[in-house]
Scaffold this motif. Structure first.
Motif, PDB file in Angstrom:
ATOM      1  N   GLY A  95       0.822  -1.198   0.000  1.00 29.42           N
ATOM      2  CA  GLY A  95       0.000   0.000   0.000  1.00 29.42           C
ATOM      3  C   GLY A  95       0.859   1.252   0.000  1.00 29.42           C
ATOM      4  N   VAL A  96       0.230   2.372  -0.289  1.00 32.75           N
ATOM      5  CA  VAL A  96       0.921   3.658  -0.291  1.00 32.75           C
ATOM      6  C   VAL A  96       0.095   4.660   0.500  1.00 32.75           C
ATOM      7  CG1 VAL A  96       2.134   3.308  -2.471  1.00 32.75           C
ATOM      8  CG2 VAL A  96      -0.172   4.297  -2.480  1.00 32.75           C
ATOM      9  N   SER A  97       0.754   5.681   0.993  1.00 37.79           N
ATOM     10  CA  SER A  97       0.050   6.754   1.703  1.00 37.79           C
ATOM     11  C   SER A  97      -0.188   7.921   0.761  1.00 37.79           C
ATOM     12  CB  SER A  97       0.861   7.209   2.915  1.00 37.79           C
ATOM     13  OG  SER A  97       2.108   7.729   2.509  1.00 37.79           O
ATOM     14  N   SER A  98      -1.159   8.735   1.112  1.00 38.08           N
ATOM     15  CA  SER A  98      -1.461   9.931   0.317  1.00 38.08           C
ATOM     16  C   SER A  98      -2.303  10.851   1.180  1.00 38.08           C
ATOM     17  CB  SER A  98      -2.227   9.544  -0.952  1.00 38.08           C
ATOM     18  OG  SER A  98      -2.505  10.678  -1.745  1.00 38.08           O
ATOM     19  N   PHE A  99      -1.756  12.013   1.516  1.00 37.46           N
ATOM     20  CA  PHE A  99      -2.453  12.921   2.421  1.00 37.46           C
ATOM     21  C   PHE A  99      -2.415  14.334   1.854  1.00 37.46           C
ATOM     22  CE2 PHE A  99      -0.879   9.416   4.997  1.00 37.46           C
ATOM     23  CZ  PHE A  99      -2.047   9.014   5.630  1.00 37.46           C
ATOM     24  N   ALA A 108      -4.870  11.639 -11.509  1.00 40.65           N
ATOM     25  CA  ALA A 108      -3.701  10.755 -11.563  1.00 40.65           C
ATOM     26  C   ALA A 108      -3.355  10.208 -10.187  1.00 40.65           C
ATOM     27  CB  ALA A 108      -2.509  11.506 -12.147  1.00 40.65           C
ATOM     28  N   GLU A 109      -3.428  11.073  -9.152  1.00 40.95           N
ATOM     29  CA  GLU A 109      -3.143  10.606  -7.798  1.00 40.95           C
ATOM     30  C   GLU A 109      -4.229   9.637  -7.318  1.00 40.95           C
ATOM     31  OE1 GLU A 109      -1.118  10.634  -3.918  1.00 40.95           O
ATOM     32  OE2 GLU A 109      -0.673  10.531  -6.067  1.00 40.95           O
ATOM     33  N   PHE A 110      -5.466   9.931  -7.649  1.00 38.51           N
ATOM     34  CA  PHE A 110      -6.549   9.012  -7.295  1.00 38.51           C
ATOM     35  C   PHE A 110      -6.291   7.637  -7.885  1.00 38.51           C
ATOM     36  CE2 PHE A 110     -10.479   6.782  -7.726  1.00 38.51           C
ATOM     37  CZ  PHE A 110     -11.263   7.154  -6.649  1.00 38.51           C
ATOM     38  N   ASP A 111      -5.967   7.605  -9.177  1.00 36.97           N
ATOM     39  CA  ASP A 111      -5.739   6.325  -9.844  1.00 36.97           C
ATOM     40  C   ASP A 111      -4.535   5.591  -9.257  1.00 36.97           C
ATOM     41  OD1 ASP A 111      -7.916   6.785 -11.470  1.00 36.97           O
ATOM     42  OD2 ASP A 111      -6.732   7.480 -13.184  1.00 36.97           O
ATOM     43  N   ARG A 112      -3.486   6.335  -8.905  1.00 41.07           N
ATOM     44  CA  ARG A 112      -2.291   5.711  -8.333  1.00 41.07           C
ATOM     45  C   ARG A 112      -2.606   5.050  -6.997  1.00 41.07           C
ATOM     46  NH1 ARG A 112       2.036   6.618  -4.675  1.00 41.07           N
ATOM     47  NH2 ARG A 112       0.958   8.418  -3.771  1.00 41.07           N
ATOM     48  N   VAL A 113      -3.242   5.789  -6.105  1.00 34.08           N
ATOM     49  CA  VAL A 113      -3.495   5.288  -4.758  1.00 34.08           C
ATOM     50  C   VAL A 113      -4.557   4.189  -4.783  1.00 34.08           C
ATOM     51  CG1 VAL A 113      -4.240   5.923  -2.427  1.00 34.08           C
ATOM     52  CG2 VAL A 113      -2.777   7.460  -3.746  1.00 34.08           C
ATOM     53  N   ASP A 114      -5.619   4.408  -5.515  1.00 36.76           N
ATOM     54  CA  ASP A 114      -6.656   3.390  -5.633  1.00 36.76           C
ATOM     55  C   ASP A 114      -6.099   2.123  -6.287  1.00 36.76           C
ATOM     56  OD1 ASP A 114      -9.617   2.618  -5.598  1.00 36.76           O
ATOM     57  OD2 ASP A 114      -9.135   2.400  -7.727  1.00 36.76           O
ATOM     58  N   GLY A 115      -5.219   2.295  -7.265  1.00 35.34           N
ATOM     59  CA  GLY A 115      -4.658   1.147  -7.968  1.00 35.34           C
ATOM     60  C   GLY A 115      -3.866   0.233  -7.064  1.00 35.34           C
ATOM     61  N   ILE A 116      -3.120   0.806  -6.143  1.00 36.56           N
ATOM     62  CA  ILE A 116      -2.302  -0.005  -5.241  1.00 36.56           C
ATOM     63  C   ILE A 116      -3.105  -0.446  -4.026  1.00 36.56           C
ATOM     64  CG2 ILE A 116      -0.260  -0.001  -3.758  1.00 36.56           C
ATOM     65  CD1 ILE A 116       0.966   2.043  -5.721  1.00 36.56           C
ATOM     66  N   ASN A 117      -3.797   0.499  -3.382  1.00 36.91           N
ATOM     67  CA  ASN A 117      -4.437   0.210  -2.100  1.00 36.91           C
ATOM     68  C   ASN A 117      -5.712  -0.608  -2.207  1.00 36.91           C
ATOM     69  OD1 ASN A 117      -2.388   1.733  -1.033  1.00 36.91           O
ATOM     70  ND2 ASN A 117      -3.704   3.282  -0.108  1.00 36.91           N
ATOM     71  N   PHE A 118      -6.451  -0.452  -3.295  1.00 36.36           N
ATOM     72  CA  PHE A 118      -7.691  -1.215  -3.427  1.00 36.36           C
ATOM     73  C   PHE A 118      -7.632  -2.220  -4.571  1.00 36.36           C
ATOM     74  CE2 PHE A 118     -12.253  -1.516  -4.893  1.00 36.36           C
ATOM     75  CZ  PHE A 118     -12.587  -2.494  -3.974  1.00 36.36           C
ATOM     76  N   LYS A 119      -7.416  -1.743  -5.780  1.00 35.60           N
ATOM     77  CA  LYS A 119      -7.357  -2.660  -6.915  1.00 35.60           C
ATOM     78  C   LYS A 119      -6.292  -3.734  -6.693  1.00 35.60           C
ATOM     79  CE  LYS A 119      -6.158  -2.784 -11.849  1.00 35.60           C
ATOM     80  NZ  LYS A 119      -5.676  -1.961 -12.994  1.00 35.60           N
ATOM     81  N   GLY A 149     -12.154   9.936  11.674  1.00 31.06           N
ATOM     82  CA  GLY A 149     -11.827  10.843  10.588  1.00 31.06           C
ATOM     83  C   GLY A 149     -10.523  11.581  10.811  1.00 31.06           C
ATOM     84  N   LEU A 150      -9.750  11.739   9.748  1.00 32.27           N
ATOM     85  CA  LEU A 150      -8.487  12.466   9.791  1.00 32.27           C
ATOM     86  C   LEU A 150      -8.462  13.450   8.639  1.00 32.27           C
ATOM     87  CD1 LEU A 150      -5.576  12.845  10.938  1.00 32.27           C
ATOM     88  CD2 LEU A 150      -4.842  11.096   9.293  1.00 32.27           C
ATOM     89  N   SER A 151      -8.379  14.717   8.940  1.00 32.99           N
ATOM     90  CA  SER A 151      -8.344  15.738   7.900  1.00 32.99           C
ATOM     91  C   SER A 151      -7.187  15.487   6.937  1.00 32.99           C
ATOM     92  CB  SER A 151      -8.189  17.118   8.542  1.00 32.99           C
ATOM     93  OG  SER A 151      -8.095  18.127   7.560  1.00 32.99           O
ATOM     94  N   GLY A 152      -7.466  15.613   5.663  1.00 34.27           N
ATOM     95  CA  GLY A 152      -6.431  15.423   4.653  1.00 34.27           C
ATOM     96  C   GLY A 152      -6.235  13.989   4.222  1.00 34.27           C
ATOM     97  N   SER A 153      -7.104  13.083   4.696  1.00 35.17           N
ATOM     98  CA  SER A 153      -6.909  11.664   4.373  1.00 35.17           C
ATOM     99  C   SER A 153      -8.033  11.094   3.522  1.00 35.17           C
ATOM    100  CB  SER A 153      -6.812  10.842   5.667  1.00 35.17           C
ATOM    101  OG  SER A 153      -8.077  10.733   6.299  1.00 35.17           O
ATOM    102  N   THR A 154      -8.792  11.945   2.835  1.00 41.43           N
ATOM    103  CA  THR A 154      -9.985  11.447   2.145  1.00 41.43           C
ATOM    104  C   THR A 154      -9.680  10.311   1.177  1.00 41.43           C
ATOM    105  OG1 THR A 154      -9.746  13.205   0.482  1.00 41.43           O
ATOM    106  CG2 THR A 154     -11.248  13.619   2.339  1.00 41.43           C
ATOM    107  N   LEU A 155      -8.657  10.453   0.366  1.00 36.93           N
ATOM    108  CA  LEU A 155      -8.331   9.434  -0.626  1.00 36.93           C
ATOM    109  C   LEU A 155      -7.797   8.178   0.048  1.00 36.93           C
ATOM    110  CD1 LEU A 155      -7.953   8.408  -3.483  1.00 36.93           C
ATOM    111  CD2 LEU A 155      -5.830   9.745  -3.624  1.00 36.93           C
ATOM    112  N   TYR A 156      -6.818   8.346   0.917  1.00 37.35           N
ATOM    113  CA  TYR A 156      -6.220   7.212   1.618  1.00 37.35           C
ATOM    114  C   TYR A 156      -7.264   6.456   2.429  1.00 37.35           C
ATOM    115  CZ  TYR A 156      -3.242   4.734   4.980  1.00 37.35           C
ATOM    116  OH  TYR A 156      -2.652   3.787   5.765  1.00 37.35           O
ATOM    117  N   ALA A 157      -8.050   7.187   3.230  1.00 41.39           N
ATOM    118  CA  ALA A 157      -9.038   6.544   4.093  1.00 41.39           C
ATOM    119  C   ALA A 157     -10.105   5.819   3.279  1.00 41.39           C
ATOM    120  CB  ALA A 157      -9.685   7.580   5.012  1.00 41.39           C
ATOM    121  N   ALA A 158     -10.492   6.386   2.146  1.00 38.15           N
ATOM    122  CA  ALA A 158     -11.511   5.737   1.319  1.00 38.15           C
ATOM    123  C   ALA A 158     -11.014   4.407   0.770  1.00 38.15           C
ATOM    124  CB  ALA A 158     -11.917   6.665   0.173  1.00 38.15           C
ATOM    125  N   THR A 159      -9.738   4.348   0.369  1.00 36.49           N
ATOM    126  CA  THR A 159      -9.220   3.075  -0.140  1.00 36.49           C
ATOM    127  C   THR A 159      -9.119   2.045   0.977  1.00 36.49           C
ATOM    128  OG1 THR A 159      -6.887   3.753   0.145  1.00 36.49           O
ATOM    129  CG2 THR A 159      -7.925   4.216  -1.989  1.00 36.49           C
TER     130      THR A 159
END
Length: 253
Positions: A95-99, A108-119, A149-159
């Motif tokens: 997995g990767v972090s993204s904040f 592009a960042e969405f696809d990168r993080v979702d690709g590793i953390n979920f897909k 909830g953690l501010s700034g973690s919407t993408l990471y937390a969602a995956t």
């Protein structure tokens, strides 16, 4: 009482993202308890270093690949089939972090993080299932941000929420094969990824929110993963084990 030196003797464990941090520590834990261990990573040099440090001889197989690439996953499973012929445990750890604020998240960042953390987790499990024995175990690395909830973690937390949703659904779907599926949700664990994401100046304030009064270690996580993979957890299924020193559930004094 279980002899921890041989608890996983004869079993084969796959750990994605096993070259450092929680993945590497978990690889060492399973080796120490008798398992054969397969680790993956995207960097051949780091894989070679990890193999040398693990010093497990023919009980360690390192396969270079990107968990976000289904073709690499096909290659990984073919190597496991050829070398060991089966899997008993899968730790989907890569997995990767993204904040950043939601307004700063690019496609592009969405696809990168979702690709590793979920897909990557999804297809790691899907492609491992033909090799995973009935009665095996799957553990997914999620995050404490599932629960608070953690501010700034919407993408990471969602995956990470997505992979725990996957965990619960898989526990139901794989029940007929007696395959248990659980997730772990680490809190602030002192890994290289954590130090890359969090400045030293913020450490004191973070620890102040942790009832245990310290950051977690990779060994804190690897012990929990080994438990969930073991017969001691034979009636634990579809659960999320929070390993956070009390960050989510307690208020530090």
């Amino acid at each position: 009482m279980t002899n921890s030196d041989t608890r996983f003797s004869g079993k084969t464990v796959l750990i994605t993202g096993g070259t450092s941090g929680m993945g590497f520590s978990t690889a060492r834990r399973f080796l120490d308890e008798g398992a054969r261990v397969v680790i993956t990573g995207r960097d051949r040099g780091r894989l070679d270093e990890a193999v040398e440090d693990l010093d497990g001889g023919d009980r360690v197989l390192a396969v270079r690949g990107d968990s976000a690439d289904p073709n690499d996953l096909d290659t990984l499973m073919a190597r496991i089939q050829e070398t060991y012929g089966r899997l008993d445990v899968v730790f989907a750890n890569a997995g990767v972090s993204s904040f950043q604020p939601i307004g700063d998240v690019t496609e592009a960042e969405f696809d990168r993080v979702d690709g590793i953390n979920f897909k990557g987790v999804y297809f790691t499990v899907q492609k491992a299932l033909p090799l995973l024995v009935d009665g095996g175990a799957i553990i997914v690395n999620a995050s404490w941000t599932l629960h608070r909830g953690l501010s700034g973690s919407t993408l990471y937390a969602a995956t990470k929420a997505a992979v725990h949703g996957l965990t619960r659904a898989l526990a139901a779907e794989l029940g007929p094969r007696r395959i248990r599926v659980n997730s772990v949700s680490p809190g602030y664990i002192a890994t290289a990824m954590f130090h890359d994401a969090v400045s030293v100046e913020d450490h004191e304030g973070i620890v102040a929110n942790v009832s245990a009064g310290r950051f977690g270690t990779s060994e804190d996580v690897s012990g929990a993963v080994a438990f969930l993979a073991s017969d001691e957890a034979s009636y634990v299924n579809g659960q999320d084990l929070i390993i956070d020193g009390g960050l989510v559930s307690s208020i530090a004094a």
